[in-house]
Design a protein around this motif. Structure first.
Motif, short mmCIF file in Angstrom:
data_model
loop_
_atom_site.label_atom_id
_atom_site.label_comp_id
_atom_site.label_asym_id
_atom_site.label_seq_id
_atom_site.Cartn_x
_atom_site.Cartn_y
_atom_site.Cartn_z
N ASP A 7 0.82 -1.20 0.00
CA ASP A 7 0.00 0.00 0.00
C ASP A 7 0.85 1.26 0.00
O ASP A 7 0.53 2.23 -0.66
N ILE A 25 -7.01 4.42 -0.67
CA ILE A 25 -6.00 3.36 -0.53
C ILE A 25 -5.97 2.90 0.92
O ILE A 25 -5.91 3.72 1.83
N GLY A 26 -6.02 1.60 1.11
CA GLY A 26 -5.97 1.07 2.47
C GLY A 26 -7.27 1.18 3.23
O GLY A 26 -7.33 0.87 4.41
N GLN A 46 -3.59 12.17 4.19
CA GLN A 46 -4.30 12.95 3.19
C GLN A 46 -4.48 12.14 1.90
O GLN A 46 -5.56 12.11 1.33
N ILE A 47 -3.42 11.46 1.49
CA ILE A 47 -3.53 10.67 0.27
C ILE A 47 -4.55 9.54 0.45
O ILE A 47 -5.38 9.28 -0.41
N TYR A 89 -7.95 18.21 7.86
CA TYR A 89 -7.52 19.23 6.91
C TYR A 89 -6.29 20.01 7.32
O TYR A 89 -5.74 20.76 6.54
N ARG A 133 -20.92 9.11 -0.76
CA ARG A 133 -21.35 10.33 -1.42
C ARG A 133 -22.80 10.20 -1.86
O ARG A 133 -23.62 11.10 -1.64
N GLU A 164 -8.00 10.91 0.29
CA GLU A 164 -8.42 11.31 -1.05
C GLU A 164 -8.64 10.13 -1.98
O GLU A 164 -9.46 10.19 -2.89
N THR A 165 -7.88 9.06 -1.77
CA THR A 165 -7.90 7.96 -2.74
C THR A 165 -8.64 6.72 -2.27
O THR A 165 -9.11 5.93 -3.07
N TYR A 210 -2.27 13.72 -10.01
CA TYR A 210 -2.85 13.65 -8.67
C TYR A 210 -3.05 15.03 -8.02
O TYR A 210 -4.15 15.37 -7.58
N LYS A 262 -17.55 6.44 -2.85
CA LYS A 262 -18.54 6.79 -3.87
C LYS A 262 -19.96 6.55 -3.35
O LYS A 262 -20.85 7.36 -3.53
N ILE A 283 -12.65 18.17 11.57
CA ILE A 283 -12.21 19.08 10.50
C ILE A 283 -10.70 19.34 10.59
O ILE A 283 -9.97 19.23 9.60
N ARG A 318 0.72 13.65 5.46
CA ARG A 318 0.75 13.46 4.01
C ARG A 318 0.10 12.13 3.63
O ARG A 318 -0.76 12.09 2.74
N ASP A 319 0.49 11.06 4.30
CA ASP A 319 -0.10 9.76 3.98
C ASP A 319 -1.59 9.72 4.28
O ASP A 319 -2.38 9.18 3.51
N GLU A 363 -16.94 11.42 2.44
CA GLU A 363 -16.04 10.53 1.70
C GLU A 363 -14.76 10.25 2.47
O GLU A 363 -14.28 9.12 2.51
N PHE A 379 -19.74 17.68 1.28
CA PHE A 379 -18.56 18.22 0.62
C PHE A 379 -17.28 17.95 1.40
O PHE A 379 -16.22 17.74 0.82
N LEU A 380 -17.35 17.99 2.72
CA LEU A 380 -16.12 18.00 3.51
C LEU A 380 -15.87 16.73 4.32
O LEU A 380 -14.74 16.47 4.71
#
Lengths: 108, 567
Positions: A3, B559-560, B552-553, B470, B312, B556-557, A16, B309, B466, B549-550, B125, B121-122
């Motif tokens: 991952d 992953i995991g 956030q990714i 963020y 949402r 957003e995605t 991205y 998805k 929040i 950083r992780d 998801e 929106f915030l």
């Protein structure tokens, strides 16, 4: 962890950062619009009650009715707009980024 | 008496709660046994028991118990959220508000709905991408687990407790009124059914009961609203005109001068006494907007869908149904003015509604559909209470078993079976405590408890969610200290507010002038987290910031993200 490698590849994908930036900006803008309109609505009521009590044309209904029902519809419409854009515009790009990242992982 | 504060109290009681303002603030009169309503409710209860039995076979792991295995579709979850959120009180309370004051009731409805776009929106998801069972999973994602989970569990249990007490007391009063059952019987009945649903059927049963209830409520309310509109040739303006006429002639009957009576009649078409000064307006707006986004039992529903998805889609469906429902309620309120206020069958000698003003929609259901439909609507009101308390209990149980037991106490080493066992014990305990408190608080004014729950959610949970989602520099210590500061200030200011200080405890002029603490407590929550995070120079804080950083990714995605389990 696999991952973590996928994650790094996603992060370095040139598509991205613009995608996330656009999505985030859109989400906050839309939030600000909805919150702003709602706050404006109750502040108008707090400051000038007579305004929304003005009848529309020759009707019994006041301006408060279309404005109020309009806000209900706005809440739904704003979410519909966001969902549509996410489904049509952002999801395919994100899916492509992810599948590329996973494919490289498998090829390795 | 200050009507604004009273109105705000009523407002908060109405949100997502079947506990009615009147049913809460005043004692209701026990009515004769209503057999049709009891039979209809028995049919519903039987259906729910079958659902629970079916759900029990699908509830083996902790994941099944908390999230129905993550296998609920966006559409289904949207209905279930609507079922969790549209209460008997939105139905009875808002229509009663419109029946009494007209337009002010619509302002309530709008306020209830406006939190949903924010969730969409915030939050929704990212919540699904990072979390598994509770919102604390998300708020503590990159932080030291102990402090943040403890804060989240305290917050969840407080919100659930105040909410549940208000529900139980409201349920007892409402059922006494609608079914003619004694108060303790009603409370025990609600408690027992709720324990069965949650204990045996977990989230799967809770979800499907919420869905059934949402469909019944939407169908019933649609029928009433269409019947009313049909009488006016589907012209809203004709309905309004007649309502103004009725209000005017009622005012004349009370001996008002014609001009005064006409003004009183016309007043239902515009804003009334509900919103007074700008500061109260903003405070109330904040509490509503953010309160919904911080309710743990609502947030928990987003873990029942397979991915972001579907999360949402859930919000879109939920908001559509809830918005439609509020439009129906608006028509129903005006319908009650023209059909109930003018009908002697529904009045006592003094011109007040039989059973109190919250019965407006119930009487209207009788006016348009006779005894049978009245029974149906009464059963729907009961079903609604069950759907809401089941969701609350499940959320409280998850805070104890998942956040406190498995994460803080066992440091994540608890097995699924252990966690499941603890959540079942907690469910049983919560159910028994809720019944006991419901009986204990029978004669108390608990109206402020729901507004308190909303204020706690807006001031503690929302800043925590929040900022952890963020803001990179946010730390676990910041979330815990700032979150608790938000909770504490919301709690204290609510106690010092006119609603509690003056109305409930009769202590005289309130030290805090606004009925909603949100204008102070929400900024306090945010500033507390910000300041403590900023001052946190520990090595741990540096690691937490580095993990942003992780996180956030992943948010957003997806992953995991925890996947739906197979069934």
């Amino acid at each position: 962890m696999a991952d973590q490698e996928v994650l790094e590849r996603v992060a370095s994908d040139p598509r991205y950062v613009p995608l996330v930036r656009e999505r985030t900006r859109f989400a906050w803008t839309l939030s600000a619009v909805v919150v702003g309109l709602f706050m404006a609505f109750i502040l108008v009521i707090a400051l000038d009650k007579a305004l929304l009590a003005t009848p529309v044309g020759g009707l019994v209904a006041t301006w408060g009715i279309p404005v109020g029902l309009g806000l209900i519809l706005l809440a739904i419409a704003s979410i519909a707009l966001f969902t549509r854009r996410a489904n049509r515009r952002w999801d395919p790009v994100m899916a492509a980024i992810l599948s590329d990242a996973v494919a490289k992982d498998a090829a390795k | 008496m200050n009507r604004l504060y009273f109105g705000l109290t009523a407002l908060f009681v109405l949100i997502a709660t079947p506990a009615l303002a009147d049913a809460l603030t005043g004692q209701t009169q026990q009515q004769p046994l209503n057999w049709i309503a009891i039979a209809m409710f028995a049919a519903f209860a039987t259906l729910t028991i079958f659902i629970t039995r079916w759900a029990a076979r699908r509830t083996r792991t902790a994941s099944d118990f908390y999230t129905a295995g993550g296998g609920i579709s966006g559409f289904q979850n949207g209905l279930a959220i609507a079922g969790d959120f549209m209460s008997a009180a939105s139905f009875l309370g808002i229509s009663a508000q419109i029946y009494t004051d007209g337009y002010d009731g619509l302002i309530y409805s709008i306020g209830f709905l406006m939190g949903w776009p924010i969730i969409s929106f915030l939050i929704a998801e990212k919540l699904r991408n990072l979390g598994r069972f509770t919102f604390a999973d998300v708020a503590s994602f990159r932080f030291a687990q102990g402090p943040v989970r403890s804060f989240a569990a305290i917050s969840t249990l407080l919100i659930v407790a105040f909410y549940l007490i208000a529900q139980m007391v409201g349920a007892g009063q409402l059922i006494k009124l609608l079914f003619g059952l004694p108060y303790p019987v009603a409370v025990v009945l609600v408690g027992v059914l709720m324990i069965i649903y949650v204990l045996v059927g977990g989230m799967t049963a809770t979800t499907w009961i919420q869905i059934c209830k949402a469909v019944m409520l939407l169908a019933g309310a649609s029928f009433i609203a269409l019947s009313v509109l049909w009488q006016f040739g589907f012209s809203l303006d004709a309905l309004f005109a007649r309502a103004v006429e009725v209000k005017t002639s009622l005012a004349l009957d009370k001996g008002m001068a014609p001009a005064e009576a006409a003004a009183k009649g016309a007043a239902i078409m515009g804003p009334g006494s509900f919103i007074k000064d700008p500061i109260s307006a903003v405070s109330f707006g904040l509490a509503l907007l953010l309160g919904t986004a911080g309710l743990p039992h609502i947030l928990m529903r987003f873990f029942t869908v397979p991915d972001a998805k579907e999360a949402r889609k859930s919000v879109l469906w939920a908001t559509t149904w809830i918005g439609y429902f509020y439009i129906l309620t608006f028509v129903i309120g005006f319908g009650a003015i023209v059909m109930v206020a003018t009908d002697g069958r529904y009045q006592d000698g003094a011109g007040a509604l039989l059973g109190g003003v919250n019965m407006a929609a119930i009487h209207l259901s009788h006016a348009v559909g006779g005894d049978l439909f009245l029974g149906f609507i009464s059963a729907v009101a009961f079903a609604t209470i069950l759907a809401v308390v089941a969701g609350l209990t499940l959320s409280g149980a998850s805070a104890v078993s998942h956040d406190l037991y498995a994460s803080v106490w066992k440091h994540g080493t608890a097995t699924s079976a252990d966690e499941l066992r603890v959540s079942r014990i907690t469910t049983l305990t919560l159910g028994v405590v809720a019944v006991l408190l419901g009986i204990l608080f029978e004669k108390q004014n608990v109206a402020f408890m729901v507004s308190l729950a909303f204020a706690l959610a807006a001031s503690g949970n929302v800043p925590a969610l929040i900022l952890s989602l963020y803001w990179k520099d946010c730390t676990g210590r910041g979330v815990m200290v700032g979150g608790l500061l938000g909770l504490l200030s919301a709690f204290i200011l609510t106690l010092l507010s006119p609603t509690v200080w003056t109305t409930t405890f009769g202590l005289g002029d309130a030290p805090f002038p606004y009925s909603s603490p949100a204008i102070i407590s929400v900024p306090l929550g945010f500033i507390g987290i910000w300041l403590v995070s900023l001052l946190d120079r520990s090595a741990n804080a540096a690691e937490e910031r580095a993990r942003f950083r992780d996180q956030q990714i992943q948010s957003e995605t997806g992953i995991g993200a925890f996947a739906a389990s197979d069934h």
